[in-house]
Design a protein around this motif. Structure first.
Motif, PDB file in Angstrom:
ATOM      1  N   LEU A  28       0.868  -1.165   0.000  1.00 30.46           N
ATOM      2  CA  LEU A  28       0.000   0.000   0.000  1.00 30.46           C
ATOM      3  C   LEU A  28       0.908   1.219   0.000  1.00 30.46           C
ATOM      4  O   LEU A  28       1.773   1.354   0.863  1.00 30.46           O
ATOM      5  CB  LEU A  28      -0.877  -0.013   1.254  1.00 30.46           C
ATOM      6  N   ARG A  29       0.719   2.115  -0.988  1.00 30.09           N
ATOM      7  CA  ARG A  29       1.625   3.266  -1.103  1.00 30.09           C
ATOM      8  C   ARG A  29       1.036   4.478  -0.401  1.00 30.09           C
ATOM      9  O   ARG A  29      -0.064   4.919  -0.738  1.00 30.09           O
ATOM     10  CB  ARG A  29       1.849   3.611  -2.563  1.00 30.09           C
ATOM     11  N   GLN A  41       6.517   6.132  11.172  1.00 33.19           N
ATOM     12  CA  GLN A  41       7.395   4.958  11.220  1.00 33.19           C
ATOM     13  C   GLN A  41       6.900   3.953  12.253  1.00 33.19           C
ATOM     14  O   GLN A  41       6.882   2.751  12.010  1.00 33.19           O
ATOM     15  CB  GLN A  41       8.833   5.386  11.513  1.00 33.19           C
ATOM     16  N   VAL A  42       6.461   4.477  13.397  1.00 28.58           N
ATOM     17  CA  VAL A  42       5.932   3.590  14.432  1.00 28.58           C
ATOM     18  C   VAL A  42       4.607   2.995  13.984  1.00 28.58           C
ATOM     19  O   VAL A  42       4.387   1.776  14.042  1.00 28.58           O
ATOM     20  CB  VAL A  42       5.737   4.382  15.752  1.00 28.58           C
ATOM     21  N   LEU A  43       3.715   3.864  13.495  1.00 30.78           N
ATOM     22  CA  LEU A  43       2.386   3.402  13.088  1.00 30.78           C
ATOM     23  C   LEU A  43       2.483   2.388  11.948  1.00 30.78           C
ATOM     24  O   LEU A  43       1.767   1.378  11.938  1.00 30.78           O
ATOM     25  CB  LEU A  43       1.527   4.588  12.638  1.00 30.78           C
ATOM     26  N   GLY A  44       3.381   2.662  11.004  1.00 32.82           N
ATOM     27  CA  GLY A  44       3.513   1.790   9.842  1.00 32.82           C
ATOM     28  C   GLY A  44       3.940   0.388  10.252  1.00 32.82           C
ATOM     29  O   GLY A  44       3.389  -0.612   9.785  1.00 32.82           O
ATOM     30  N   PRO A  54       1.972  -5.081   3.617  1.00 35.53           N
ATOM     31  CA  PRO A  54       3.181  -4.247   3.557  1.00 35.53           C
ATOM     32  C   PRO A  54       2.862  -2.827   3.097  1.00 35.53           C
ATOM     33  O   PRO A  54       1.939  -2.614   2.305  1.00 35.53           O
ATOM     34  CB  PRO A  54       4.067  -4.971   2.538  1.00 35.53           C
ATOM     35  N   LEU A  55       3.630  -1.874   3.620  1.00 34.54           N
ATOM     36  CA  LEU A  55       3.444  -0.474   3.258  1.00 34.54           C
ATOM     37  C   LEU A  55       4.682   0.027   2.529  1.00 34.54           C
ATOM     38  O   LEU A  55       5.785  -0.435   2.779  1.00 34.54           O
ATOM     39  CB  LEU A  55       3.252   0.390   4.504  1.00 34.54           C
ATOM     40  N   LYS A 221      -9.093   0.043  -2.925  1.00 37.91           N
ATOM     41  CA  LYS A 221      -8.258  -0.920  -2.221  1.00 37.91           C
ATOM     42  C   LYS A 221      -8.749  -1.052  -0.784  1.00 37.91           C
ATOM     43  O   LYS A 221      -8.764  -0.063  -0.047  1.00 37.91           O
ATOM     44  CB  LYS A 221      -6.801  -0.437  -2.218  1.00 37.91           C
ATOM     45  N   PRO A 222      -9.131  -2.237  -0.377  1.00 40.02           N
ATOM     46  CA  PRO A 222      -9.574  -2.385   1.009  1.00 40.02           C
ATOM     47  C   PRO A 222      -8.476  -2.011   1.982  1.00 40.02           C
ATOM     48  O   PRO A 222      -8.748  -1.480   3.051  1.00 40.02           O
ATOM     49  CB  PRO A 222      -9.930  -3.871   1.135  1.00 40.02           C
ATOM     50  N   ALA A 223      -7.220  -2.239   1.594  1.00 44.55           N
ATOM     51  CA  ALA A 223      -6.118  -1.942   2.513  1.00 44.55           C
ATOM     52  C   ALA A 223      -6.061  -0.457   2.842  1.00 44.55           C
ATOM     53  O   ALA A 223      -5.698  -0.071   3.950  1.00 44.55           O
ATOM     54  CB  ALA A 223      -4.792  -2.405   1.915  1.00 44.55           C
ATOM     55  N   ALA A 224      -6.434   0.407   1.868  1.00 40.74           N
ATOM     56  CA  ALA A 224      -6.408   1.846   2.117  1.00 40.74           C
ATOM     57  C   ALA A 224      -7.412   2.215   3.197  1.00 40.74           C
ATOM     58  O   ALA A 224      -7.092   2.936   4.147  1.00 40.74           O
ATOM     59  CB  ALA A 224      -6.702   2.607   0.829  1.00 40.74           C
ATOM     60  N   ALA A 225      -8.621   1.703   3.063  1.00 43.14           N
ATOM     61  CA  ALA A 225      -9.648   1.968   4.068  1.00 43.14           C
ATOM     62  C   ALA A 225      -9.240   1.387   5.416  1.00 43.14           C
ATOM     63  O   ALA A 225      -9.437   2.002   6.463  1.00 43.14           O
ATOM     64  CB  ALA A 225     -10.983   1.364   3.608  1.00 43.14           C
ATOM     65  N   GLU A 226      -8.602   0.223   5.331  1.00 46.58           N
ATOM     66  CA  GLU A 226      -8.174  -0.439   6.558  1.00 46.58           C
ATOM     67  C   GLU A 226      -7.135   0.415   7.296  1.00 46.58           C
ATOM     68  O   GLU A 226      -7.192   0.584   8.518  1.00 46.58           O
ATOM     69  CB  GLU A 226      -7.554  -1.798   6.187  1.00 46.58           C
ATOM     70  N   PHE A 227      -6.192   0.992   6.530  1.00 44.47           N
ATOM     71  CA  PHE A 227      -5.164   1.814   7.166  1.00 44.47           C
ATOM     72  C   PHE A 227      -5.771   3.078   7.767  1.00 44.47           C
ATOM     73  O   PHE A 227      -5.427   3.476   8.886  1.00 44.47           O
ATOM     74  CB  PHE A 227      -4.064   2.188   6.163  1.00 44.47           C
TER      75      PHE A 227
END
Lengths: 248, 220
Positions: A28-29, A41-44, A54-55, A221-227
């Motif tokens: 996920l970019r 950095q911590v959150l990622g 992966p981010l 992208k579900p990952a975007a909403a998830e983040f």
């Protein structure tokens, strides 16, 4: 073993190596305003552990990232340092509905120990160089300009300003000792022992509300909403607050 | 808002000062590199060529440390009462001289090497002093090398970006050169201004290189 055979083994090894690295989910970019670097950095790292997603994170000034997104940069999520640019992306149909993930504070920072800093420091002006982020592209730079105007020192200090292209470069100018003072984000200095800072009163500049958006380019992208949902969890907010931001 | 010509003027000033310094310092260096047989030649030659290979960020990073208040150069300039050089025009000159060094030294060195020993030996038999041999024989014969070196050094300094971005601090009239001004306008989405400066650069750079080729041909 013949050399041809040895050569082919190298190929098998190389192909195996690269396909192993390429395996797994597409990252996920995320484009992140430079002031939020340490917190991100911590959150990622935590988000990657929690979700297995992966981010790939790019840092820069809000204005630069915004310009890149307008030109089709392949980001899925944008964490800005203002509300204006996410809103513009939303209005153009390039992003989803923005929400505020953090509200930042501006500080005047010196990398050396010494006398307490304050409005008086700027008015007296016993320094050669004062680092700021580029006000055109960095919201913290714009906030610094507001502070200097509110204190009536903007014109007088103009020739001593050194402008970093983002708040990260403004910080670096002070950290390397090339500028004595700098306007930086509280988040950059709150957890370090280096030097000391003046937390600038909020009535001297408009609040720095920082908005996040999912970008249309990422499709749904579900990952975007998830983040973005993760950013609103209590755990994530605790991290964000630790870096000196207010949430809500 | 600073006037649009300010970065143009500043860039031309930087390139001119840098080229003059490089011609003065680079000529003896190129002569030595061309003539010496000492073992140090390849060592110095490699050092001179380094900026061709190094990313500007490497130069910028070390210059920041060197010029800073705790760096050796920073201490020297502070001791001389000049303050620190980062974010100043003289600081940019230091960076540009290093950055453009091989572009001036290399063509001059090549020209000196191409002379060979013969013209100088002939001049010596005619009782020309070493200085006269250098100024009246070597320099005129190597003129295309000087021309190429000067033009490349000038043009390369005009095109400098990464080093300035790191040690310049983007100060109008002091360190905000053309390339940085263009970058600034692009980032701020001020594309009309970016177009003016960028198109101007394009035309200027082409004109410089084209003229150099024409003049070089005539000089040969």
């Amino acid at each position: 073993m013949t050399s041809a055979k040895r050569f082919s083994w190298i190929w098998v090894f190389a192909i195996g190596l690269f396909s192993a690295a390429g395996a797994g989910a597409e990252p996920l970019r995320i484009a992140v305003a430079a002031n939020f670097t340490a917190a991100m950095q911590v959150l990622g790292e935590r988000f990657e552990q929690l979700s297995g997603q992966p981010l790939s994170v790019s840092y820069g000034s809000t204005g630069k990232l915004y310009a890149q997104i307008l030109q089709g940069a392949p980001f899925d999520v944008f964490l800005a340092a203002d509300q204006q640019r996410p809103r513009l992306l939303y209005q153009r149909g390039l992003a989803g509905q923005p929400f505020t993930y953090a509200t930042g504070r501006l500080v005047l920072w010196s990398a050396k120990r010494g006398e307490a800093l304050g409005a008086q420091t700027l008015k007296v002006g016993g320094f050669h160089k004062l680092a700021v982020a580029n006000p055109k592209t960095a919201p913290y730079g714009a906030a610094a300009l507001s502070v200097m105007r509110a204190l009536g020192v903007a014109e007088r200090l103009r020739r001593r300003l050194v402008t970093g292209e983002s708040i990260a470069q403004a910080y670096q100018f002070v950290a390397s000792g090339n500028a004595e003072l700098g306007f930086v984000a509280l988040a950059q200095v709150v957890l370090t022992d280096a030097g000391h800072y003046w937390l600038i009163p909020q009535d001297l500049y408009p609040p720095i509300h920082q908005d996040a958006v999912a970008l249309a380019r990422g499709g749904d992208k579900p990952a975007a909403a998830e983040f973005l949902a993760y950013l609103r969890t209590r755990a994530a907010r605790a991290v964000i607050e630790r870096y000196g931001y207010a949430t809500d | 808002m600073e006037p649009y010509w300010e970065p143009v003027w500043l860039t031309l000033k930087l390139a001119t000062v840098t080229t003059v310094i490089l011609l003065l310092a680079g000529t003896p260096l190129a002569w030595w590199l061309a003539k010496t047989r000492s073992w140090g030649r390849d060592l110095v030659g490699s050092l001179v060529a380094l900026p061709l290979v190094l990313p500007p960020t490497v130069l910028g990073f070390y210059l920041l440390l060197l010029l800073g208040p705790d760096g050796p150069l920073g201490r020297l300039t502070q001791g001389l009462g000049l303050g620190t050089l980062a974010f100043t025009f003289p600081g940019l000159v230091v960076g540009s001289v290093l950055y453009s060094l091989p572009f001036v030294v290399q063509p001059i060195r090549n020209a000196f090497e191409a002379l060979g020993e013969r013209p100088l030996e002939v001049a010596a038999t005619l009782r020309a002093s070493p200085l006269a041999r250098f100024f009246d024989v070597a320099v005129p014969l190597a003129r295309t090398g000087f021309l190429t070196g000067a033009v490349l050094g000038f043009a390369h300094t005009v095109g400098e970006f990464g080093v300035v971005l790191m040690i310049g601090g983007n100060i109008p009239g002091e360190t905000k050169v053309l390339s940085v001004a263009i970058y600034d306008h692009v980032e701020a989405l001020e594309w009309a201004q970016a177009h003016w400066l960028a198109a101007g650069m394009l035309v200027f750079s082409f004109a410089v290189i084209f003229t150099m080729y024409r003049v070089e041909k005539r000089w040969r």
